[in-house]
Structure formats: C-alpha cells, structure tokens
Design an enzyme around this catalytic site. Structure first.
Site, PDB file in Angstrom:
ATOM      1  N   LYS A 180     -57.282 -70.611  14.397  1.00  0.00           N
ATOM      2  CA  LYS A 180     -58.712 -70.671  14.138  1.00  0.00           C
ATOM      3  C   LYS A 180     -59.044 -69.704  13.003  1.00  0.00           C
ATOM      4  CE  LYS A 180     -62.407 -68.759  14.943  1.00  0.00           C
ATOM      5  NZ  LYS A 180     -63.054 -69.091  13.705  1.00  0.00           N
ATOM      6  N   GLU A 249     -55.499 -57.013  11.371  1.00  0.00           N
ATOM      7  CA  GLU A 249     -55.430 -56.706   9.932  1.00  0.00           C
ATOM      8  C   GLU A 249     -56.862 -56.732   9.423  1.00  0.00           C
ATOM      9  OE1 GLU A 249     -52.460 -55.869   9.326  1.00  0.00           O
ATOM     10  OE2 GLU A 249     -51.613 -56.845  11.088  1.00  0.00           O
ATOM     11  N   CYS A 283     -59.053 -57.775   0.710  1.00  0.00           N
ATOM     12  CA  CYS A 283     -59.015 -56.547   1.514  1.00  0.00           C
ATOM     13  C   CYS A 283     -58.407 -55.370   0.739  1.00  0.00           C
ATOM     14  CB  CYS A 283     -58.227 -56.787   2.797  1.00  0.00           C
ATOM     15  SG  CYS A 283     -56.566 -57.428   2.509  1.00  0.00           S
ATOM     16  N   GLU A 383     -67.193 -51.118   3.060  1.00  0.00           N
ATOM     17  CA  GLU A 383     -66.516 -52.161   2.274  1.00  0.00           C
ATOM     18  C   GLU A 383     -67.584 -53.053   1.624  1.00  0.00           C
ATOM     19  OE1 GLU A 383     -64.454 -55.350   4.408  1.00  0.00           O
ATOM     20  OE2 GLU A 383     -62.715 -55.027   3.117  1.00  0.00           O
TER      21      GLU A 383
HETATM   22  P1  NAD Z   1     -64.748 -61.956  10.124  1.00  0.00           P
HETATM   23  O1  NAD Z   1     -64.250 -60.861  10.991  1.00  0.00           O
HETATM   24  O2  NAD Z   1     -66.208 -62.174  10.037  1.00  0.00           O
HETATM   25  O3  NAD Z   1     -64.136 -63.352  10.587  1.00  0.00           O
HETATM   26  C1  NAD Z   1     -62.735 -63.553  10.692  1.00  0.00           C
HETATM   27  C2  NAD Z   1     -62.462 -64.607  11.755  1.00  0.00           C
HETATM   28  O4  NAD Z   1     -62.820 -64.084  13.043  1.00  0.00           O
HETATM   29  C3  NAD Z   1     -63.264 -65.878  11.582  1.00  0.00           C
HETATM   30  O5  NAD Z   1     -62.422 -66.958  11.894  1.00  0.00           O
HETATM   31  C4  NAD Z   1     -64.380 -65.731  12.610  1.00  0.00           C
HETATM   32  O6  NAD Z   1     -64.894 -66.972  13.044  1.00  0.00           O
HETATM   33  C5  NAD Z   1     -63.656 -65.015  13.739  1.00  0.00           C
HETATM   34  N1  NAD Z   1     -64.491 -64.246  14.653  1.00  0.00           N
HETATM   35  C6  NAD Z   1     -65.690 -63.686  14.427  1.00  0.00           C
HETATM   36  N2  NAD Z   1     -66.121 -63.009  15.516  1.00  0.00           N
HETATM   37  C7  NAD Z   1     -65.151 -63.136  16.465  1.00  0.00           C
HETATM   38  C8  NAD Z   1     -64.993 -62.647  17.795  1.00  0.00           C
HETATM   39  N3  NAD Z   1     -65.925 -61.882  18.389  1.00  0.00           N
HETATM   40  N4  NAD Z   1     -63.856 -62.965  18.461  1.00  0.00           N
HETATM   41  C9  NAD Z   1     -62.894 -63.704  17.870  1.00  0.00           C
HETATM   42  N5  NAD Z   1     -63.001 -64.212  16.615  1.00  0.00           N
HETATM   43  C10 NAD Z   1     -64.112 -63.922  15.908  1.00  0.00           C
HETATM   44  O7  NAD Z   1     -64.106 -61.700   8.687  1.00  0.00           O
HETATM   45  P2  NAD Z   1     -64.312 -62.554   7.355  1.00  0.00           P
HETATM   46  O8  NAD Z   1     -65.680 -62.285   6.827  1.00  0.00           O
HETATM   47  O9  NAD Z   1     -63.886 -63.958   7.563  1.00  0.00           O
HETATM   48  O10 NAD Z   1     -63.220 -61.888   6.391  1.00  0.00           O
HETATM   49  C11 NAD Z   1     -63.487 -60.791   5.589  1.00  0.00           C
HETATM   50  C12 NAD Z   1     -62.891 -59.532   6.170  1.00  0.00           C
HETATM   51  O11 NAD Z   1     -61.508 -59.730   6.398  1.00  0.00           O
HETATM   52  C13 NAD Z   1     -62.992 -58.355   5.231  1.00  0.00           C
HETATM   53  O12 NAD Z   1     -63.348 -57.195   5.943  1.00  0.00           O
HETATM   54  C14 NAD Z   1     -61.572 -58.230   4.677  1.00  0.00           C
HETATM   55  O13 NAD Z   1     -61.255 -56.944   4.215  1.00  0.00           O
HETATM   56  C15 NAD Z   1     -60.766 -58.638   5.858  1.00  0.00           C
HETATM   57  N6  NAD Z   1     -59.424 -59.076   5.457  1.00  0.00           N
HETATM   58  C16 NAD Z   1     -58.351 -58.284   5.776  1.00  0.00           C
HETATM   59  C17 NAD Z   1     -57.068 -58.672   5.380  1.00  0.00           C
HETATM   60  C18 NAD Z   1     -55.862 -57.831   5.721  1.00  0.00           C
HETATM   61  O14 NAD Z   1     -54.751 -58.331   5.580  1.00  0.00           O
HETATM   62  N7  NAD Z   1     -56.015 -56.584   6.143  1.00  0.00           N
HETATM   63  C19 NAD Z   1     -56.883 -59.862   4.676  1.00  0.00           C
HETATM   64  C20 NAD Z   1     -57.989 -60.651   4.390  1.00  0.00           C
HETATM   65  C21 NAD Z   1     -59.266 -60.257   4.787  1.00  0.00           C
END
Ligand code: NAD
Length: 482
Positions: A180, A249, A283, A383
């Site tokens: 997902k 991550e 990220c 961020e």
């Molecule tokens: P997000 O946390 O909003 O969403 C990520 C995923 O989690 C989505 O699929 C979302 O639907 C799901 N989600 C949201 N709430 C949830 C919950 N309570 N339980 C389970 N799943 C849930 O993040 P985003 O906006 O999609 O991505 C951006 C963030 O990701 C930035 O902070 C970025 O730095 C980080 N990121 C980190 C890495 C890494 O490798 N460290 C890589 C890419 C992105």
C-alpha cells in the site's frame, strides 16, 4: 502505462490472492500535478479488504518460504526484466502522477529494476551459522527464517523505487507482501506477464485508514514503512499492540556544510541538485546550507545564479524541475516560506509561484533562496520538502556540527571540503546515517540507507537491509556420542 490505461484501472485496483477485484471503498482521485485534473480514481480499501489481502499473504507464505531462494531470485530477475521491457511506460506513469521530469522518472525505473536484481543476487548468498554445542555430540544451527507477512506502506515521491526496495529483500528471504499504496502499474505488469504464486504479492490502495488497518491487523508480521515522521510514530504506537515489528524510513532535514576550503565548482552544482531533485521532494534533499563566512557572499551569489538557470516547465519537455506533487505540498511549501519571512528571513530569489502563463495551473513553486536566517527558525528545523534553500553563515566546524546535529532528524548530510582531517572529524561528529562528501545525493543500492534519531528505525538496502526481513531461528542438533 498511459493515462488511458491508468483510467481504465478505476474500480478494479485491489490485487488479492492472484486476482484483481473491485473495491467497496470510496474512490480517491490521482491528480495530474501539471493540469490539476484527475488522472484516475483508486478505491480506498476497507478494513475487511485489507484483512482479506493479509489473509491471502498469510496463506501463501509457508509455500513461498518452502521454495528455494534460487526460485525466488529467478522471479525477481523476471520482474526486473519486465520493468526494463516496460521502461518508458512506467516512467510515463511516474511523470503523470508525480510531475517529475522524464529523465528523473527513467532514473527511478532503472533504479527499481536494479534493486530487484541486487536482491536476487542474494539467492546463493543467504547464510546461517554453525556453532559447537554445549555438550559433545551436539551442533547448533542459526538459520535465517522469514519474518512472515510484510505490510509494505509506501510514499508517493518514489512510488516505484521504494516499492522495489521493499519487495526485493522481502520476497527473496521468503516473506509474502501486502503493498500500500502501490505502484499499480507494476502490479498490473506482474499480474499479466509474470504472475507470482497467488497471494505472494497483494495490493490494496487507499489512504491513512487503509494503512492503519494493515498495521493494526494481527496477521501482519512486520510493517515496512517509508513516509513522514509523524506517520511513523503513529504506526509504531499502533504496532505495539501486537508487538508487530516495524522498519521505519522517515523524513530528513539534511545539512550541507560548505567548509572554508570547499571547491565551489563542486559544491554549488552538487547542492543545487541535492536541493531540487524531484522539486525538492526527496528525503535526502539538502534542506539547510551552512557556509563558512569567508565563502558566504560568493557561494550565495553563484548558488542563486545556478538556481535561476534551472529550467522549470513541462516534465516531458526536458525541464530540470516540474511542479510539486499536490496542492497540499504546494501549500506546505508556501507556508514554510511565509513563516520564514515572518521570522526575519530575506528572499533572494523565488518566493512563490513562478511568473508566466505556463505556470497559471499546476502546483508550481519557484526555486527559492533565503538568507538572514537563524538556526532556530522553523525553515531550519522542519522538513520543507520543496525547492527552498535557507543559507546560514558559520564560523567554525564545531559550530557547523552543532547546528547540523541540533535536529530531531538524522538521515543524510553533506560536507564540502578539501581537508581530509576536517572531513573525517566532521563525519565522526555528525549524527546522521548517510553522509555525502564532495558529491550530490544518490545512495548506492548495495550500501545502506538509514536514518538516525527521528529519521527512522531500521534501514534499507545492501546486506543489512535485506537481513532485516529475516529472523534468526536456532536449532540445537543433539546427535549423541558413540
Ligand atoms: P506519509 O507518511 O503521509 O504517507 C506515507 C504512506 O503512509 C502513504 O501510503 C499513506 O497513505 C500511509 N499512511 C498515512 N497514515 C498512516 C497510518 N496512520 N497508518 C498507516 N499508514 C498510513 O508520507 P508521504 O507524504 O507519502 O511521503 C513523504 C515523506 O516520506 C517525507 O517525510 C519524506 O522525507 C519521507 N520519505 C522517506 C524516505 C526514506 O527512505 N527515509 C524515502 C521517501 C520519502
């Protein structure tokens, strides 16, 4: 996959137990960030559907783990070939959904295939250990067992690469997966051209509710999550109820330290790329730049000229930078700049939507450089995830390290210097998991990608990322003495 093909997926986006099925949940629009028009709608999977996907994965797991790693590696190679064969259409989907320039989308597709091939290489390398027993006539085997059913929850910024970063090691080591949200296009290809045994990979689309349902379900053995720090914290809290393992991550606030003796011909293009790749939505992006006072004027002047020469525009037309992914991401970036201004920062270039008819629609934000910032400003602490560069002058390496480390985040950092001792002392002192020296961003898939502090728990890629999808099973063999 073309936009037409994406649209055709509407209403049939759950892949469970080897078959596609329509979903009961409310549709979520996937919006083109240039045209601000829906490309497709994907359903938000219900708790029952998330559970059904986990049941399929749970049922398939023992059979999958019983295959040899060689067989599983062959499947991963087949998937990598499939990605290569559909390179252009997968990249086109990424451009449509994320707004990243075609060249960056092609780079993501290639990286995704390489991640699968790298995991496949472990098919003949998974090792255990053999230890002597406590008594004569006994030997102890430490075996690498799969964890079980992995809920792979992915972000939107690298939808294909992050998915393959999780799929490769999880499948090679004998786990089954529920994904997902999805790179739906890849799952389509898998289903049509290289089917895995039913239930080995399943897909549920949706938002927070669907993700939360996967995390809370007792059939989930491990949550492999990439996304926002606050989501990671919510996942860890929820996973605690069943003692479900988590690998998180999360985000970053990478400092780029430009030391007194830095080669600006190296540092400036490296930081420009490290800040503006994928419109700043990575990220590992350089989120704050710390420049020695001696170089501050020259660095700022040349950096501003470099960002002003970036070509913004149609991601399919050779642009360096496209729009931000969504209205929410644009609003967040605009708010970050407004807050910085309110706190006393000056805008040297950019500051908001770029001028011109071409940018009237779409989630555009001009590359923006801020000066007169202080280490305590929000723009230096939270961020941003957009093309905004705050530049702060520093007087000593100690000060640079103190400012850099004064952060809840600890994913990546950059150092630019020609002084080996200064570099190594800084590497020692920085509390970051991934440090780039005299180069721009871009991790190696055989190394390790991991965050310190609130940037995560876990780590992906390389040997240590792969082994995270295993647990050690100890078998005591007592065969006795004559
Ligand atoms: P997000 O946390 O909003 O969403 C990520 C995923 O989690 C989505 O699929 C979302 O639907 C799901 N989600 C949201 N709430 C949830 C919950 N309570 N339980 C389970 N799943 C849930 O993040 P985003 O906006 O999609 O991505 C951006 C963030 O990701 C930035 O902070 C970025 O730095 C980080 N990121 C980190 C890495 C890494 O490798 N460290 C890589 C890419 C992105």
């Amino acid at each position: 996959m073309s936009t037409d093909a994406l649209t055709a997926l509407a209403g049939e986006s759950l892949y469970i137990g080897g078959g596609w099925r329509p979903a009961a949940g409310e549709p979520i629009a996937v919006v083109d960030p240039v045209a601000e028009q829906p490309l497709a709608h994907v359903p938000s999977a219900t708790h029952a559907e998330a559970h059904a996907a986990l049941e399929a994965a749970h049922a398939a797991q023992p059979g999958w783990a019983a295959t040899s790693p060689i067989t599983r590696g062959a499947h991963l190679r087949e998937l990598a070939d499939l990605i290569a064969a559909h390179r252009d259409e997968l990249a086109d989907t990424l451009v449509s959904e994320v707004g990243k320039p075609t060249a960056q989308a092609l780079g993501e597709v290639d990286f995704a295939g390489d991640l699968l091939r790298y995991s496949a290489e472990w098919d003949r390398r998974l090792e255990g250990e053999i230890l002597p027993g406590e008594t004569a006539g006994e030997v102890v085997h430490l075996l690498r067992a799969p964890v079980g059913v992995i809920a792979a929850i992915c972000p939107w910024n690298f939808p294909l690469a992050v998915l393959c970063r999780k799929l490769g090691p999880a499948l090679l080591t004998g786990n089954t997966v529920v994904v997902k949200p999805s790179e739906i296009a890849l799952l389509r290809l898998i289903a049509e051209h290289a089917p895995l045994p039913p239930g080995v990979v399943n897909l549920v689309t949706g938002g927070r509710e669907t993700g939360a349902a996967l995390v809370a379900d007792e059939l989930t053995s491990m949550v492999s999550f990439t996304g926002h720090r606050d989501t990671g914290k919510a996942i860890m809290a929820s996973a605690a109820a069943n003692l479900t393992r988590v690998a998180l991550e999360l985000g970053g606030k990478a400092p780029a330290i430009v030391w007194r003796d830095a080669d600006l011909d190296v540092a400036i293009p490296a930081v420009v790329t490290a800040r503006h790749h994928n419109a700043g939505q990575v990220c590992t992006c350089a989120e704050r730049v710390l420049v020695h006072h001696d170089l501050l004027e020259e660095f700022t002047e040349r950096y501003v000229a470099a960002v002003e020469s970036l070509r913004l525009g149609d991601p399919r037309g050779g642009a360096d930078m496209g729009p931000l992914v969504s209205a929410a991401q644009l609003a967040k970036t605009e708010a970050a700049v407004a807050t910085a201004r309110g706190e006393g920062a000056s805008v040297v270039t950019g500051g908001g939507r770029p001028a011109g008819e071409a940018f009237a629609t779409g989630y555009w934000h001009a590359p923006t450089v801020l000066r007169d910032v202080s280490a305590q400003m929000q723009i230096m602490r939270d961020e941003t995830f957009g093309p905004v560069t705050p530049i702060l002058g520093i007087g000593s390496l100690e000060e640079a390290v103190e400012v850099a480390n004064d952060s809840r985040y600890g994913l990546s950092a950059y150092i630019f210097s020609r002084d080996y001792q200064a570099i190594m002392r800084t590497v020692d002192a920085l509390r970051f998991g991934e440090i780039y020296i005299n180069r721009t961003r871009g991790e190696s898939l055989h190394a390790h990608h991991s965050g310190f502090g609130e940037s995560g728990i876990g780590g992906e890629d390389g040997k240590w990322g792969l082994l995270r999808y295993t647990q050690i099973k100890t078998a005591y063999h007592h065969y006795g003495e004559d």
